[in-house]
Design a protein around this motif. Structure first.
Motif, PDB file in Angstrom:
ATOM      1  N   GLU A   1       0.434   4.218  -1.284  1.00  0.00           N
ATOM      2  CA  GLU A   1      -0.008   5.597  -1.020  1.00  0.00           C
ATOM      3  C   GLU A   1       0.095   5.576   0.681  1.00  0.00           C
ATOM      4  O   GLU A   1       0.287   6.751   1.355  1.00  0.00           O
ATOM      5  CB  GLU A   1      -1.314   5.654  -1.627  1.00  0.00           C
TER       6      GLU A   1
ATOM      7  N   LYS B   1       3.399   6.272   2.527  1.00  0.00           N
ATOM      8  CA  LYS B   1       3.854   7.465   1.993  1.00  0.00           C
ATOM      9  C   LYS B   1       3.529   8.390   2.749  1.00  0.00           C
ATOM     10  O   LYS B   1       4.316   9.360   3.494  1.00  0.00           O
ATOM     11  CB  LYS B   1       3.643   7.726   0.773  1.00  0.00           C
ATOM     12  N   ASN B   2       2.383   8.265   3.575  1.00  0.00           N
ATOM     13  CA  ASN B   2       1.385   9.420   4.514  1.00  0.00           C
ATOM     14  C   ASN B   2       1.829   9.102   5.851  1.00  0.00           C
ATOM     15  O   ASN B   2       1.226   9.796   6.692  1.00  0.00           O
ATOM     16  CB  ASN B   2       0.170   9.462   4.139  1.00  0.00           C
TER      17      ASN B   2
ATOM     18  N   SER C   1      -5.617   7.844   5.395  1.00  0.00           N
ATOM     19  CA  SER C   1      -4.858   8.903   4.975  1.00  0.00           C
ATOM     20  C   SER C   1      -5.902  10.127   4.917  1.00  0.00           C
ATOM     21  O   SER C   1      -7.157   9.919   4.675  1.00  0.00           O
ATOM     22  CB  SER C   1      -4.140   8.826   3.458  1.00  0.00           C
TER      23      SER C   1
ATOM     24  N   ASP D   1       0.775  -1.255  -0.145  1.00  0.00           N
ATOM     25  CA  ASP D   1       0.004  -0.014   0.056  1.00  0.00           C
ATOM     26  C   ASP D   1       0.879   1.242   0.113  1.00  0.00           C
ATOM     27  O   ASP D   1       0.949   1.796   0.951  1.00  0.00           O
ATOM     28  CB  ASP D   1      -0.637  -0.092   1.245  1.00  0.00           C
TER      29      ASP D   1
ATOM     30  N   THR E   1      -7.885  12.912   3.230  1.00  0.00           N
ATOM     31  CA  THR E   1      -8.425  13.455   1.956  1.00  0.00           C
ATOM     32  C   THR E   1      -8.562  14.781   1.959  1.00  0.00           C
ATOM     33  O   THR E   1      -8.779  15.505   3.176  1.00  0.00           O
ATOM     34  CB  THR E   1      -9.882  12.712   1.887  1.00  0.00           C
TER      35      THR E   1
END
Length: 406
Positions: free
Chosen positions: A123, A126-127, A167, A121, A169
């Protein structure tokens, strides 16, 4: 003339005895920093304010200085008692630097401590925040505890049900309440990822050992993890258990007490009193080692299971007389006296010793609402225990002082 209403009904109309001192054993007003100014006008005598994550450690530290300075000498007691620690919800951010075998690098660490592994995963990984080093966090907490002689370690613990929030939005960011301290979920959807219990245990044990080193109480979060928390404590208690009396020793003690009360003219009274004193001294021996030992003990002297949501059975383990830590249980109106958990909490409160019960608000904003939640919790406990209101509030105050100050 109609009969007088029972005392439990009178409690609902009796003026609440704030003058006796009401103490919040666990709250989070630094999650809403704008409310900190309201603490000075609250009816509660003392708030025990928890730190949980990187964003609020310094806020708890600074707010304690600010509020207590404003309160001045209006009371012999501090308005705020701080607690410094990392909550299990944020333990995934902490990397154990005690072993070269542990994975290095942000992605490798998160892939190892979260389940299922978020390795694919990209994304989500990364967050996630940058890593915190466990030894550095323990050192920072130690320094903060030294600044406040009555500060706790908290909020720490284990949580089997927690899932990391997803994450942010664009919609989440646009709807965000700017008054809230960053770092919490704030309404975001939950991801499928949980922090592995072994990693939570590692972080918890490091903080409990620090509490033992500094001889500070601890506020413990436990969700679906009461057995796991007890196992961690039992590991740390091993070899330091208080001596317990056998049935034969208990019978001897009861005989000694009976002889002393029934016939003080018996010729061997002094001998019987000596037996009694010897047995009681044996029970106190481990407790004395808490302060006399040259080596710091690896466990806290006092523990609060905050907003305890478990059944009656586990409390028997936590309160066993061999345990070298004194365990308290606190209750909040929001968590314990609403919904399906209410009946279970009432059974626990009925079963607990009267000197091991605390109240808390567990609220993220200071002020009148926090006072109201504390009053509600105190009234509920008094009704359950059959205590007159002033008697009960006085008991809760004494319990808190013993938990904080020993």
């Amino acid at each position: 003339m109609p009969a007088s209403p029972p005392s439990s009904e009178l409690q609902d109309t009796d003026a609440f005895p704030w003058d006796l001192g009401v103490y919040d054993a666990h709250c989070h007003p630094t999650d809403t920093m704008a409310s900190i100014a309201d603490i000075a006008s609250m009816s509660a005598r003392t708030l025990t304010i928890m730190a949980t994550r990187g964003q609020d450690q310094g806020l708890v530290y600074d707010s304690t200085f600010t509020v207590n300075k404003q309160a001045g000498h209006a009371s012999e007691e501090d308005k705020v008692i701080p607690a410094f620690g990392w909550h299990p919800w944020f333990s995934y951010q902490i990397v154990d630097d005690s072993s070269a075998a542990n994975p290095t690098g942000k992605d490798a660490h998160y892939s190892a401590v979260l389940a299922p592994s978020p390795a694919e995963d990209v994304e989500f990984l990364k967050n996630l925040p940058e890593l915190k080093i466990l030894s550095a966090l323990v050192a920072e907490t130690r320094d903060r505890l030294r600044q406040f002689p009555h500060a706790l370690v908290g909020e720490v613990g284990l949580d089997k049900s927690f899932r990391l929030p997803g994450s942010w939005t664009r919609e989440d960011l646009e709807a965000r309440d700017e008054q809230m301290t960053p770092g919490s979920r704030e309404g975001r959807r939950l991801s499928p990822y949980k922090v592995k219990l072994d990693h939570q245990r590692l972080v918890l044990k490091a903080q409990l050992r620090l509490a033992g080193e500094m001889q500070r109480p601890v506020s413990v979060h436990s969700v679906q993890s009461h057995g796991a928390v007890f196992e961690v404590l039992r590991e740390l208690w091993k070899g330091h258990e208080r001596k317990t009396m056998s049935r034969r020793e208990r019978a001897r003690l009861q005989d000694a007490e009976g002889a002393l009360s029934d016939d003080e003219s018996l010729p061997d009274v002094e001998h019987l009193q000596g037996n009694k004193d010897d047995l009681q001294e044996q029970q106190r021996s481990t407790t004395m080692r808490n302060t006399d030992s040259a080596q710091p003990l690896p466990f806290p002297p006092r523990i609060c299971m905050h907003s305890y949501s478990g059944p009656v059975e586990p409390i028997r383990q936590f309160l066993h007389e061999s345990n070298p830590s004194d365990v308290y249980f606190s209750f909040s109106a929001v968590i314990n006296f609403s919904g399906l958990s209410s009946a279970k909490a009432l059974d626990v409160i009925k079963a607990l010793p009267s000197d091991r019960i605390l109240i808390e608000s567990d609220l993220h904003i200071a002020g009148k609402r926090m006072d109201n939640l504390l009053e509600d919790a105190a009234r509920q406990i008094c009704r359950v225990r059959g205590w007159e209101l002033r008697e009960g509030v006085q008991q809760l105050a004494e319990n808190y002082k013993r938990f904080i100050y020993g």
